[in-house]
Design a protein around this motif. Structure first.
Motif, PDB file in Angstrom:
ATOM      1  N   ASP A  96       0.820  -1.215   0.000  1.00 40.39           N
ATOM      2  CA  ASP A  96       0.000   0.000   0.000  1.00 40.39           C
ATOM      3  C   ASP A  96       0.855   1.265   0.000  1.00 40.39           C
ATOM      4  O   ASP A  96       0.527   2.244  -0.681  1.00 40.39           O
ATOM      5  N   SER A  97       1.940   1.250   0.761  1.00 38.94           N
ATOM      6  CA  SER A  97       2.789   2.444   0.844  1.00 38.94           C
ATOM      7  C   SER A  97       3.491   2.717  -0.487  1.00 38.94           C
ATOM      8  O   SER A  97       3.739   3.872  -0.846  1.00 38.94           O
ATOM      9  N   THR A  98       3.777   1.658  -1.246  1.00 36.96           N
ATOM     10  CA  THR A  98       4.363   1.838  -2.578  1.00 36.96           C
ATOM     11  C   THR A  98       3.395   2.574  -3.488  1.00 36.96           C
ATOM     12  O   THR A  98       3.779   3.506  -4.213  1.00 36.96           O
ATOM     13  N   LEU A  99       2.125   2.167  -3.460  1.00 39.29           N
ATOM     14  CA  LEU A  99       1.128   2.814  -4.318  1.00 39.29           C
ATOM     15  C   LEU A  99       0.975   4.284  -3.952  1.00 39.29           C
ATOM     16  O   LEU A  99       0.871   5.147  -4.845  1.00 39.29           O
ATOM     17  N   ASP A 112       1.481  12.113 -15.845  1.00 41.12           N
ATOM     18  CA  ASP A 112       0.443  11.094 -15.706  1.00 41.12           C
ATOM     19  C   ASP A 112       1.033   9.691 -15.600  1.00 41.12           C
ATOM     20  O   ASP A 112       0.411   8.788 -15.042  1.00 41.12           O
ATOM     21  N   THR A 113       2.212   9.519 -16.188  1.00 39.80           N
ATOM     22  CA  THR A 113       2.904   8.226 -16.173  1.00 39.80           C
ATOM     23  C   THR A 113       4.398   8.462 -16.103  1.00 39.80           C
ATOM     24  O   THR A 113       4.889   9.560 -16.417  1.00 39.80           O
ATOM     25  N   VAL A 114       5.135   7.429 -15.700  1.00 35.59           N
ATOM     26  CA  VAL A 114       6.583   7.437 -15.888  1.00 35.59           C
ATOM     27  C   VAL A 114       6.926   6.287 -16.829  1.00 35.59           C
ATOM     28  O   VAL A 114       6.105   5.399 -17.084  1.00 35.59           O
ATOM     29  N   ALA A 135       3.161  -4.589  -5.862  1.00 36.61           N
ATOM     30  CA  ALA A 135       2.561  -3.273  -6.117  1.00 36.61           C
ATOM     31  C   ALA A 135       3.082  -2.698  -7.437  1.00 36.61           C
ATOM     32  O   ALA A 135       2.323  -2.080  -8.199  1.00 36.61           O
ATOM     33  N   PHE A 136       4.363  -2.902  -7.701  1.00 39.46           N
ATOM     34  CA  PHE A 136       4.929  -2.455  -8.980  1.00 39.46           C
ATOM     35  C   PHE A 136       4.213  -3.138 -10.144  1.00 39.46           C
ATOM     36  O   PHE A 136       3.917  -2.504 -11.164  1.00 39.46           O
ATOM     37  N   ALA A 141       0.580  -3.061 -14.750  1.00 40.48           N
ATOM     38  CA  ALA A 141      -0.623  -3.593 -15.399  1.00 40.48           C
ATOM     39  C   ALA A 141      -1.636  -2.489 -15.683  1.00 40.48           C
ATOM     40  O   ALA A 141      -2.370  -2.550 -16.680  1.00 40.48           O
ATOM     41  N   GLU A 142      -1.659  -1.481 -14.821  1.00 40.92           N
ATOM     42  CA  GLU A 142      -2.588  -0.364 -15.013  1.00 40.92           C
ATOM     43  C   GLU A 142      -2.075   0.660 -16.024  1.00 40.92           C
ATOM     44  O   GLU A 142      -2.775   1.634 -16.321  1.00 40.92           O
ATOM     45  N   GLY A 143      -0.859   0.455 -16.530  1.00 42.61           N
ATOM     46  CA  GLY A 143      -0.302   1.360 -17.525  1.00 42.61           C
ATOM     47  C   GLY A 143       0.203   2.668 -16.965  1.00 42.61           C
ATOM     48  O   GLY A 143       0.438   3.626 -17.714  1.00 42.61           O
TER      49      GLY A 143
END
Length: 285
Positions: A96-99, A112-114, A135-136, A141-143
């Protein structure tokens, strides 16, 4: 009567690209901002982008994601033409902390992305990097990141991620330079399709005065830094030199045009001496 011609600007060096194990391409030579204060980062990154760099490497712990993002926004360069890497700091490991930390990095960067997200250190005593990796994988997967990888991972740390049976890290960013060549780490990565990226590629300047390096540089009419960076490129490593000096930023980029001989590369290969300048991943928690 002919009109005088205006001298043309020197051509921007063409940086080679490497293909990650998921098909994403990354410029082989990028620009690092480690230890650059945030208020100086915007100018440094702007100089790098103006010189022709298209890959920028930062990290949450560097405290300069805001300055990096500002330079990107002000550059006018299309986002699709840039490759941006940032890293998760040790204190934020865990699912969770990663997210949450990733969201924070995106906000600071103004993106918006890296393109690449890395676990900064394995911190084995905490033993959280497997949960962190899950989490990564979700972020990937979510792009929200085009590729995921690790930094400072030894083969035993990488093997535990591989044993999960999921996404193989695209990159392992490690300290690597003529005095610390990380052959076992690189061999393990090559075996599993993980590219090696060199941080501190010049050993924080410690190898620039080595006679082997300076002799080659003198013969080629190059700087010692250019010789070392070309050696990295020839070995197939991604490399991210850091500088805040515009002339040196341009000089480092011009390393792509240096040509080493087989003998030059062998002479630099012979300089390996376990000359680590940073902490050892097994002990850094």
């Amino acid at each position: 009567m002919t009109s005088p011609t205006t001298p043309s600007a020197p051509a921007t060096p063409t940086v080679p690209a490497l293909t990650l194990n998921n098909g994403v391409t990354i410029p082989q030579l990028g620009f690092g901002v480690f230890q650059v204060p945030d208020d100086e980062t915007t100018e440094a990154v702007a100089s790098a982008l103006e010189a022709g760099y298209r890959s920028i490497d930062t990290a949450a712990i560097y405290g300069n994601e805001v300055g990096t993002g500002r330079a990107i926004a002000e550059s006018g360069i299309a986002r699709d033409d840039l490759f941006v890497t940032t890293k998760l700091w040790n204190a934020d490991q865990g699912y969770d902390s990663t997210l949450r930390a990733f969201d924070d990095s995106l906000e600071k960067l103004g993106l918006d992305t890296v393109d690449l997200y890395l676990i900064h250190w394995p911190t084995p005593a905490k033993d959280l990097y497997l949960d962190t990796w899950r989490a990564f994988e979700r972020l990937y997967a979510e792009g929200r990141t085009r590729a995921i990888g690790v930094s400072n991972f030894e083969p035993e740390h990488l093997q535990r991620i591989l044993d999960l049976g999921g996404t193989v890290p695209a990159v392992n960013q490690v300290e690597a330079h003529p005095a610390l060549q990380q052959r076992a780490v690189q061999a393990f990565g090559a075996e599993h399709g993980i590219l090696t990226e060199a941080w501190s590629p010049l050993a924080q300047g410690a190898v620039l005065g080595d006679p082997t390096i300076t002799d080659i540089a003198t013969r080629l009419g190059a700087t010692p830094a250019q010789v070392i960076l070309r050696w990295h490129l020839d070995a197939g490593r991604i490399v991210i030199p850091k500088s805040v000096t515009p002339t040196r930023i341009r000089e480092n980029l011009a390393s792509v045009d240096v040509q080493l001989t087989v003998e030059d590369r062998a002479a630099i290969d012979a300089l390996d001496a376990d000359g680590r300048t940073g902490p050892h991943p097994a002990d850094f928690n």
